[in-house]
Design an enzyme around this catalytic site. Structure first.
Site, PDB file in Angstrom:
ATOM      1  N   TYR A   1      -8.546  11.842 -21.494  1.00 15.30           N
ATOM      2  CA  TYR A   1      -9.173  11.658 -20.209  1.00 15.30           C
ATOM      3  C   TYR A   1     -10.664  11.895 -20.347  1.00 15.30           C
ATOM      4  CZ  TYR A   1      -7.095  11.355 -15.557  1.00 15.30           C
ATOM      5  OH  TYR A   1      -6.615  10.924 -14.369  1.00 15.30           O
TER       6      TYR A   1
ATOM      7  N   TYR B   1       0.856  -1.188   0.000  1.00 13.93           N
ATOM      8  CA  TYR B   1       0.000   0.000   0.000  1.00 13.93           C
ATOM      9  C   TYR B   1       0.888   1.232   0.000  1.00 13.93           C
ATOM     10  CZ  TYR B   1      -3.582   3.309   1.627  1.00 13.93           C
ATOM     11  OH  TYR B   1      -4.454   4.362   1.748  1.00 13.93           O
TER      12      TYR B   1
END
Lengths: 678, 634
Positions: B554, B211
């Site tokens: 995007y 993480y």
């Protein structure tokens, strides 16, 4: 827009559509005023208007044409500039030059002509409204069927009347050759395509880039006949795939989000060219398209052609139709504007869509009472029609019976509900008095009488005279043959196989589809649904019992079954005649030129000897279809070296097909890969 | 630095001070939870430059101290509608902080049909009892304790590391729903700690999920629900030192847990930068960039992560993988870095990275260009790419996004500014004839020495002029970039009012840019309609990166979900369809977000069977027991 016409003939169906006579308004107000009306269409929202010069320039300057010019110049040895010059020439010959002024002229002239010819021109408003919406959302392709010269521009006329952008229309090059008229058509939006393009690479390149650019830009709908040409037999023609592929490719390649296809079914009570067509089918060449010819033909303006129906089908989204049928990612690895042989998947998808469109056109067409009568008249012996006459009341009773059957089968009938049935039949007969007449309670076929005969009519000439009338009848029957076709094939399977087993019947059903797929439109890969549909319809009208394994004729179904068998019989008999000719000893290699007269001779003799009961074997159209079918089934092969278009026959194979068709041997599967020519 | 790091030095200082206080307080309190003993253990200093003070770091072990547990970013920063019904952005961290945004309400109502009366507030507090109890591997735990590496199995800590920022993840958190979460969190302090943890995990067959910054948008952090072993979240956030800077070769050796803003700030202190600025740089980590093949907005000057990385150290179940030297390029078979970059935590943990650094640019200038339509704008970007003169960043927003940007304009203080704005609008729409519903805007960022920047600027504006572009000022440009940092906060606001949305990206060849933009946007609108969304969605895109042969595009997509029973499912269906559309139009599966679990169904088609086989065999060799069992990618 006042005279609304409800075809209550379809009362049995849930969606009762509203047809409006667009001539109603025209008969009340001035045509000049109409042609000068404010025309304010809403085009496709993404589109910018595009002048002829812009369009042509974009085509010539396209990456694709540049590439092709280079390639062709390498192959032919001429310079790139020369090739590009040729391309420019092709484009000039081809390109439309849509101008509002000429649309107005056309609107004026057509108002006059249509009013003269037709009692009404009926258009379904619902379809038109949907189209009005659709043109704003994506590029639209208008796909009418083609039954008469009058089709041409009829759509543009309607578009003009309802503020929908006027289409550019793919037309055959002969029209361009007509003095003045060619130019008027061009300015009304027609673009012209040569008939036999063959392997002319440059021509293909220019044409496809031209069409694709129009679709991509979306400034006007594109109208084209997916059947390729005017159907001489009023029966749908096997779709041509080249143009279809061109209009679809911008979607396949992601250049547009979607394309909307609008099938349009035009149906006539009486076709202007009816007798011309019949003669053409008998081998008498059609007059060349010329302006003087057109003026001479103005005598057709004197007659009554009843009404014309234009049924705009529901707009169909190519994106939705093609879902799961085309992987658009296949164009990811090669620049999209380089020539690329279409994949098998793409070809199959185009073919499927093209067939589907023709089927939708068929289903959208309006069946006239006359067409039903033609089905029945053709089942009476020829001598009855020509000599004794058919009992009027028998014909009317049978016609009403058939009307019910047609409705059961889901046909759209053009049967006015507010008039007594007998009057409908009488007035329909009146419109067609050039084919049948009624005398003393009997109905006779009208045979052409040539004035000033010097010698008595020879038996062969007698056949030819009957043939013209019979082929006209056959054409009108063809207007509705698709309604009965699938059940008729099942009925025929029941008769010929004498089996009740579903799988055996299905095998024969598929065999019939295989043999007749140049004659009728079958959507590739849909045989089992077609079969299910046939079972369902026959069961619905009580003609058969259907169980898991069996289909059995019911006692009450005899009339239906024998009518349906009779409907298909002329086709089967005619095919057999031609098979018979091809199996003659002398015929191993033949040219197409020999084939037509030879078959015609054989058929004439068989008719005279009483062996053959149909005149349809004389039709050049059917003869061509048989050849195409046999070529497709690879029993007839074109000789490559031959200049006269010579063919070689595998007589054993042809005989085998004939034997299956007559029930002598069971059908071995003659399946061939789906027809995916381009 | 530009827009991300707040309005000025003062608030920065303030923040650091507050943080220091918090940390001190933490020390005084001692372990918060009796069970989860947090042990401080110093790693041995490995480099020469470990003098950077720890207190300057953004991310504490207990992230919840400064960040939202169920939304984006810092707890103190968020959009809300104040009592007057005006939108404002709270906090002090950003340029927009403390400002009123008058246009936002109308925009939200107009665009989504949202209504301030219809609220969908989030569950305010994390209820620990709703979290599945931890499945602990006793033997592993015992041995881990003996290493002294801090760990925790506090519910909050675990929940925090069970998700990224996909819409469905945040939506579930807001509703207080938790699926499978890690059973414990460990905080290694250095490379050697990681080696120990991985060794123990292998020994005791424990699943490890690395993480970093937690900014994943590919479901990469989601724990596989079918995982029965104990899942350990390996949080790299405390491995955040710059170990050394090599000024002769211009490289820096950095621990992989450092987040982007810290890396830049610390390097800046020495007069350097990496220039790697992904939109998530406030929170995303160096190791995460490597593991997902990240891309930064200034890649035109500095390159993407694969161009920046010189050396990588990764701990795998088989041992440590790294190269033996720092040669700038090697011909030594396939580059092993490329097994690591994009491995998405499936092979091991990236612990240390040597990166290129550059002297800080002397001069920075924003800019913007208005085009009459998107087509012209794309043509201009293509020409800029062709001439290879792209500024540090060049982005083209479509019309919807231009309007969106406009709606985020803060309240102007002087009448004069608003007068000027009015004048500009008048000039562009009336005088130049631009259609306000078609025009679009490109934002620019130039960097370098002053003279060159000005020269470069002129070159780019000259090209733009050929495509009908009009220079529209620095301010518009800067606001455009600010938007990228606050847009994630805006999603949280939307979610308070029935609006859900997300962005996703692709890369595509130049000739397809317009087609893909049109088709994907149209597909989104159609899918929403088909799936019963009652309000027209926002479907917009921008071109954010240019390359020689193509561009990165995007898409933003959001809709008002009132009237839908399962909005997340609808959302996922639409996103799925949009991805299908992207692929059908020749776009890539991802330009820089990665595959994760969200997009792995398309991997086979993307890299071919053999490609998947190759990757799989690497995984099988490196991690035969699937210790790194997040099941991303394959």
């Amino acid at each position: 827009m006042t005279e609304t016409y409800r075809d209550s003939g379809r009362a049995g169906l849930e969606d009762e559509e509203e047809f409006v006579d667009i001539l109603g308004e025209r008969r009340r107000s001035s045509d000049i005023g109409f042609s000068l009306r404010t025309f304010s269409p809403h085009p496709y929202r993404g589109a910018l208007s595009c002048s002829t010069a812009d369009l042509n320039n974009a085509v010539l300057e396209s990456q694709y044409l540049r590439y092709m010019a280079k390639e062709i110049s390498m192959e032919t040895g001429s310079s790139v500039e020369e090739v590009r010059e040729d391309a420019r020439g092709i484009l000039e010959e081809m390109s439309q030059n849509l101008q509002l002024g000429f649309i107005r002229l056309m609107a004026y002239v057509l108002s006059k002509v249509l009013k003269r010819l037709f009692s009404s021109v009926l258009v379904n408003m619902e379809g038109l409204n949907a189209l009005q919406q659709a043109v704003q959302e994506s590029p639209v392709i208008l796909m009418p069927n083609h039954r008469s010269y009058i089709d041409f521009l009829a759509i543009s006329y309607i578009m003009f009347s309802y503020d929908i952008p006027v289409p550019v229309i793919a037309a055959g090059i002969p029209l361009a050759g007509m003095k003045l008229v060619g130019e008027i058509l061009r300015r009304s939006g027609a673009f012209f395509i040569r008939r036999a393009i063959g392997s002319d690479k440059l021509y293909w390149a220019v044409l496809s880039e031209y069409v694709k650019t129009i679709v991509r830009r979306g400034f006007a709908p594109v109208e084209f006949y997916v059947e390729g040409l005017r159907s001489r037999t009023l029966k749908s023609l096997t779709p041509k795939l080249g143009m279809m592929h061109m209009v679809l490719e911008p979607y396949f390649k992601g250049e547009v989000y979607d394309i909307t296809l609008v099938p349009i079914s035009i149906s006539y009570d009486r076709v202007l060219e009816e007798s011309l067509l019949a003669h053409e089918l008998l081998g008498i060449p059609k007059p060349k398209e010329s302006t003087t010819g057109l003026l001479k033909a103005s005598k057709v303006l004197q007659e009554d052609y009843g009404s014309m129906h234009v049924n705009f089908g529901r707009p169909l989204s190519v994106r939705q139709l093609c879902e799961g049928r085309i992987n658009r990612g296949q164009y990811n690895l090669v620049p999209r504007d380089l020539p690329q042989k279409p994949s098998e998947e793409a070809q199959a998808c185009v073919s499927w869509l093209a067939h589907l469109m023709v089927r939708v056109q068929e289903e959208g067409s309006l069946i006239s009472p006359w067409s039903l009568m033609a089905c029945l008249l053709l089942q009476a012996p020829a001598t009855v029609l020509s000599e004794e006459g058919l009992l009027w009341h028998q014909l009317t009773e049978k016609t009403l019976w058939l009307r019910k059957l047609a409705l059961d089968f889901g046909a759209r009938l053009n049967w006015p509900g507010h008039v007594p049935d007998l009057d409908v039949i009488s007035s329909t007969m009146a419109i067609h008095r050039s084919v049948v007449h009624r005398k003393a309670g009997r109905v006779f076929l009208v045979q052409e009488d040539e004035p000033a005969r010097k010698h008595p009519v020879s038996p062969e000439e007698g056949v030819a005279k009957m043939a013209a009338a019979m082929l006209m009848l056959a054409s009108y029957r063809n207007q509705s043959v698709h309604v009965f076709l699938r059940p008729a094939m099942l009925a025929t399977a029941v008769r010929i196989t004498k089996s009740t087993q579903r799988d055996e019947l299905f095998a024969f059903f598929c065999f019939l589809q295989d043999v007749f797929s140049n004659e009728f439109i079958f959507i590739p890969g849909k045989s089992s649904q077609d079969f299910e549909e046939a079972c369902f319809l026959l069961k619905k009208c009580g003609a058969v019992h259907v169980s898991q394994q069996e289909v059995t004729a019911s006692a009450a179904g005899l009339e239906v079954l024998s009518f349906l068998q009779g409907l298909l019989q002329p086709f089967i008999d005619s095919y057999q005649v031609m098979f018979r000719y091809l199996c003659e000893d002398a015929v191993h290699v033949f040219s197409e030129k020999q084939f037509h007269p030879a078959v015609r001779n054989l058929a004439t003799n068989l008719i005279l000897s009483g062996e053959l009961h149909t005149y349809e074997a004389l039709s050049s159209d059917m003869q061509k279809n048989v050849l195409s079918a046999l070529r497709r089934l690879e029993t007839v092969t074109k000789l490559r070296a031959s200049e006269q278009n010579e063919h070689k026959v595998d007589q054993a194979a042809v005989r085998r097909i004939g034997d299956v068709l007559s029930g002598k041997i069971p059908p071995q599967m003659l399946q061939t890969p789906p027809d995916a020519r381009l | 630095m530009a827009s991300n790091s707040s309005g000025g030095g003062s608030s920065d200082r303030q923040r650091i001070a507050q943080q220091r206080l918090r940390i001190i307080a933490g020390h005084l309190q001692g372990p918060v939870d009796g069970d989860s003993a947090i042990l401080a253990a110093e790693c041995k200093a490995q480099g020469s430059k470990t003098d950077v003070c720890r207190e300057g770091k953004t991310v504490p072990r207990r992230r919840q101290e400064i960040m939202k547990w169920n939304g984006w970013g810092y707890s103190d920063s968020k959009f809300l509608f104040n009592k007057k019904g005006q939108a404002e952005f709270t906090g002090k961290r950003y340029r927009l902080s403390g400002m009123i945004i008058p246009g936002l309400k109308d925009w939200m109502e107009g665009t989504f049909g949202a209504n301030l009366q219809h609220k969908t507030p989030a569950t305010p507090l994390l209820t620990s009892s709703a979290v599945q109890p931890a499945t602990l591997n006793k033997a592993f735990l015992e041995e881990l304790k003996s290493t002294g590496i801090p760990f925790s199995h506090d519910a909050e800590d675990r929940v925090f590391r069970a998700h990224g920022h996909c819409l469905h993840e945040i939506f579930a958190l807001r509703e207080g729903k938790f699926g499978r979460v890690p059973d414990m969190v460990v905080w290694p302090n250095c490379h050697n700690d990681v080696v120990k943890i991985v060794e123990l995990a292998c020994k005791h067959n424990v699943c490890v999920i690395p993480y970093g910054g937690g900014t994943s948008v590919s479901s990469a952090l989601e724990c596989p629900p079918e995982e029965t072993r104990s899942i350990v979240s390996l949080d790299t956030s405390q491995m955040n030192r710059i170990l050394w800077i090599d000024e002769k070769n211009l490289t820096a050796h950095v621990e992989a847990g450092i987040v982007g803003q810290d890396l830049e700030r610390l390097l800046n202190e020495s007069g350097y930068c990496t220039g790697h600025e992904p939109d998530s740089m406030e929170f995303s980590s160096l190791g995460g960039w490597v593991a997902t093949r990240a891309s930064g907005m200034k890649k035109n000057i500095y390159g993407n992560i694969e161009d920046l990385v010189i050396h990588i150290r990764m701990v795998t179940p088989r041992g440590v993988i790294e190269k033996s030297c720092q040669g700038p390029r090697m011909s030594t078979g396939p580059d092993i870095h490329h097994f690591i970059m994009g491995s998405e935590g499936t092979l091991g943990v990236v612990t240390e990275v040597t990166m290129k650094i550059r002297p800080m640019p002397e001069y920075q200038k924003y800019g913007s260009v208005v085009f009459p339509n998107f087509e012209q704008g794309v043509a201009c970007l293509r020409e800029v790419a062709k001439q290879r003169c792209a500024p540090a960043s060049i982005r083209l927003m479509d019309n919807e996004q231009f309007k969106f940007g406009h709606a985020l304009k803060p309240q102007v203080s002087s009448i004069f500014t608003s007068f000027l704005d009015g004048l500009k609008t008048f000039y562009i729409t009336k005088f130049k004839g631009f259609d306000p519903n078609r025009l679009c805007v490109a934002t620019l960022l130039f960097e370098g020495d002053r003279e060159k920047v000005l020269q470069h600027e002129k070159q780019v504006y000259d090209i733009a002029a050929k495509f009908g572009g009009l220079a529209a000022g620095e301010d518009n440009g800067q606001r455009g970039y600010m938007l990228t940092f606050v847009i994630a906060y805006l999603r949280d606001l939307g979610m308070d009012y029935y609006v859900i949305g997300e962005s996703f990206e692709t890369s595509v060849p130049w000739d397809r840019v317009l087609d893909i933009c049109r088709n994907v946007k149209a597909r989104i609108i159609q899918e929403c309609k088909d799936k019963g969304v009652q309000f027209p969605p926002l479907s917009t895109c921008r071109v954010t990166q240019t390359y020689d042969t193509g561009a990165c595009v995007y898409f933003y997509f959001a809709f008002n979900y009132r009237g839908l029973s399962d909005p997340v499912h609808v959302y996922e269906q639409v996103e799925h369809a949009a991805r299908e559309e992207i692929l059908a139009n020749g776009g890539s599966l991802s330009h820089h977000h990665g595959v994760g679990k969200l997009r792995k169904e398309w991997m086979r088609d993307t890299v071919s069977n053999v490609g998947v086989g190759m990757l799989k065999s690497v995984k099988d060799y490196v991690d035969p027991d699937n210790i790194f069992g997040n099941r991303n990618l394959l």
